[in-house]
Motif scaffolding. Structure first.
Motif, PDB file in Angstrom:
ATOM      1  N   ALA A 227      33.732 -38.299  -2.874  1.00  0.00           N
ATOM      2  CA  ALA A 227      32.456 -38.672  -2.299  1.00  0.00           C
ATOM      3  C   ALA A 227      32.040 -37.244  -1.806  1.00  0.00           C
ATOM      4  O   ALA A 227      32.667 -36.459  -1.255  1.00  0.00           O
ATOM      5  CB  ALA A 227      32.650 -39.251  -1.061  1.00  0.00           C
TER       6      ALA A 227
ATOM      7  N   LEU B 245      24.716 -40.468   2.709  1.00  0.00           N
ATOM      8  CA  LEU B 245      25.884 -40.722   3.554  1.00  0.00           C
ATOM      9  C   LEU B 245      25.887 -42.296   3.950  1.00  0.00           C
ATOM     10  O   LEU B 245      27.176 -42.783   3.887  1.00  0.00           O
ATOM     11  CB  LEU B 245      26.071 -39.776   4.901  1.00  0.00           C
ATOM     12  CG  LEU B 245      27.485 -40.052   5.639  1.00  0.00           C
ATOM     13  CD1 LEU B 245      28.523 -39.544   4.748  1.00  0.00           C
ATOM     14  CD2 LEU B 245      27.366 -38.958   6.690  1.00  0.00           C
TER      15      LEU B 245
ATOM     16  N   CYS C  21      28.845 -44.968   2.809  1.00  0.00           N
ATOM     17  CA  CYS C  21      29.596 -45.516   3.839  1.00  0.00           C
ATOM     18  C   CYS C  21      29.423 -47.199   4.179  1.00  0.00           C
ATOM     19  O   CYS C  21      30.301 -47.932   4.122  1.00  0.00           O
ATOM     20  CB  CYS C  21      29.594 -44.964   5.300  1.00  0.00           C
ATOM     21  SG  CYS C  21      30.164 -43.375   5.284  1.00  0.00           S
TER      22      CYS C  21
ATOM     23  N   ALA D  70      36.770 -36.899   0.271  1.00  0.00           N
ATOM     24  CA  ALA D  70      35.694 -36.179   0.805  1.00  0.00           C
ATOM     25  C   ALA D  70      35.513 -34.903   0.454  1.00  0.00           C
ATOM     26  O   ALA D  70      36.336 -33.915   0.876  1.00  0.00           O
ATOM     27  CB  ALA D  70      35.537 -36.451   2.195  1.00  0.00           C
TER      28      ALA D  70
ATOM     29  N   GLN E  34      29.528 -34.629   8.277  1.00  0.00           N
ATOM     30  CA  GLN E  34      29.426 -35.797   7.569  1.00  0.00           C
ATOM     31  C   GLN E  34      30.533 -36.089   6.859  1.00  0.00           C
ATOM     32  O   GLN E  34      30.694 -37.346   6.491  1.00  0.00           O
ATOM     33  CB  GLN E  34      28.215 -35.294   6.219  1.00  0.00           C
ATOM     34  CG  GLN E  34      26.971 -34.873   6.804  1.00  0.00           C
ATOM     35  CD  GLN E  34      25.965 -34.369   5.774  1.00  0.00           C
ATOM     36  OE1 GLN E  34      26.578 -33.631   4.836  1.00  0.00           O
ATOM     37  NE2 GLN E  34      24.734 -34.350   5.943  1.00  0.00           N
TER      38      GLN E  34
ATOM     39  N   CYS F 158      32.579 -39.733   6.767  1.00  0.00           N
ATOM     40  CA  CYS F 158      32.769 -40.737   5.503  1.00  0.00           C
ATOM     41  C   CYS F 158      34.525 -40.877   5.556  1.00  0.00           C
ATOM     42  O   CYS F 158      34.695 -42.110   5.374  1.00  0.00           O
ATOM     43  CB  CYS F 158      32.688 -39.628   4.356  1.00  0.00           C
ATOM     44  SG  CYS F 158      33.167 -40.036   2.753  1.00  0.00           S
TER      45      CYS F 158
END
Length: 401
Positions: free
Chosen positions: A160, A176, A180, A198, A209, A213
């Motif tokens: 991600a 984001l 999510c 991430a 961010q 995540c």
């Protein structure tokens, strides 16, 4: 039964990842043997003892005299499902990957798996992230899921933050939110990934961010990983420790504080010497400092069809000895049992112990330390996965034979 190994590297030991001096303990047995039943290890030890077991008397034998027997490599960081090589601008690659038919993607991914297998890798992680949109990412994760246990163990990871879909360009918070609230729940329902990784730094999420995540992923009961300190010092290592991540990967710009944090945590520091070699200007991660501080260190290829990287864990071991000042023993433990810990599967893989999967390789050398002297060659004479021979070294014939 695999018998007569000049050096049998069991990597047996405590249930936790290897650290400090323990990283050099390979559980070496001179003249060792492994008895296999139904794909699992039934017994491991000196040849004389194993050969005298009642089960061993009727066993089919594989002779390993004069050679090294060890666990198959566990490659805990790859971008396996990314299609074939394409000699064009990196910016064009996501569109290229999105346009690949699923059948072509499977074909190319299988080709990479065969190369891994021939070089002794029996388990590997594969990340998504190369497509950049929902349809493409689902295609990559489906390919990884389809290849698991066909015949290697392939552990799928959702990457991600690396590529933002076109509709979210310039709107990172909207991306984001989609990741999510929509994408992660979808792949969780479909069981298409085991981990969420991430990307933290200039090429990915900001620190805030990335934290959001990871929180969303953990609420969905994913285990998490972090691309940390790869191109700059971005706080990813601390974030990984704070979230109990299985691993923090790359760590080229890790600080002394990061080293101390990782040493005091359960997070595995996964280092990629091949990726450093393939990216001009990258600096070396503090491997020696991490080991000496007591951090758990793993090694991986970082394989990516879109950038220069090895698919040979033997070369990774040799590079780790040369670039990172690791000993051959440390490098082999980092490439096997600690790689398994970085994937949360060390209870069944990564060492040769009774009850674990019979994933092992036979090296055509008399001493494991020879691996540190070979760059890019293949020392594997035989690869077994779940007790089945999947690769056997081809015969070389001289004219006078």
């Amino acid at each position: 039964m695999v018998r007569g190994a000049r050096q049998l590297l069991t990597l047996r030991g405590p249930g936790s990842a290897r650290r400090g001096p323990a990283l050099r303990d390979l559980g070496l047995i001179q003249d060792g043997a492994v008895l296999i039943r139904d794909g699992l290890i039934a017994s491991v030890g000196p040849s004389r003892r194993v050969e005298n077991l009642s089960e061993a008397r009727a066993a089919r034998e594989i002779e390993a005299s004069g050679r090294v027997v060890m666990p198959g490599f566990v490659d805990s960081h790859t971008h396996l499902a990314a299609g074939p090589l394409r000699f064009a601008e990196p910016e064009a690659r996501p569109e290229f990957v999105r346009g690949l038919p699923g059948s072509r993607l499977l074909l190319e991914t299988r080709r990479h798996l065969r190369i891994h297998l021939r070089h002794g890798t029996t388990t590997l992680e594969g990340k998504s992230g190369a497509a950049g949109d929902e349809t493409g990412e689902l295609k990559l994760l489906r390919a990884l899921a389809a290849l698991n246990q066909q015949p290697l163990d392939v552990i799928p990871t959702c990457l991600a933050g690396r590529l933002i879909p076109l509709e979210y360009r310039g709107k990172p918070d909207d991306y984001l939110q989609w990741m999510c609230s929509q994408f992660l729940p979808k792949i969780r329902r479909r069981r298409l990934a085991r981990f969420v990784d991430a990307v933290c730094g200039p090429d990915g999420f900001t620190l805030s961010q990335a934290g959001r995540c990871l929180e969303a992923a953990q609420k969905l009961r994913f285990r998490v990983k972090v691309h940390a300190e790869q191109a700059s010092h971005d706080g990813g290592a601390r974030l990984a420790v704070e979230h109990g991540a299985l691993s923090a990967d790359h760590l080229n710009y890790a600080s002394e504080e990061d080293v101390a944090l990782l040493a005091a945590s359960s997070t595995v520091a996964t280092l990629l010497p091949g990726a450093v070699m393939g990216s001009a200007g990258d600096r070396l991660p503090p491997a020696r400092a991490l080991i000496d501080a007591g951090a758990a260190v793993a090694l991986a290829t970082g394989l990516s069809p879109g950038s220069p990287s090895p698919c040979n864990m033997q070369m990774v071991v040799a590079l780790a000895c040369s670039l990172f000042s690791m000993t051959p023993g440390e490098a082999l433990a980092a490439a096997t049992i600690n790689g398994a810990h970085a994937l949360g599967i060390a209870d069944r893989l990564g060492s040769l112990e009774a009850g674990k999967q019979a994933d092992l390789i036979i090296l055509d050398v008399p001493d494991y330390r020879e691996m540190s002297y070979h760059f890019g060659g293949n020392l594997v004479a035989l690869t077994l996965k779940r007790g089945e021979v999947l690769y056997r070294q081809g015969e070389v014939r001289w004219p006078e034979d």
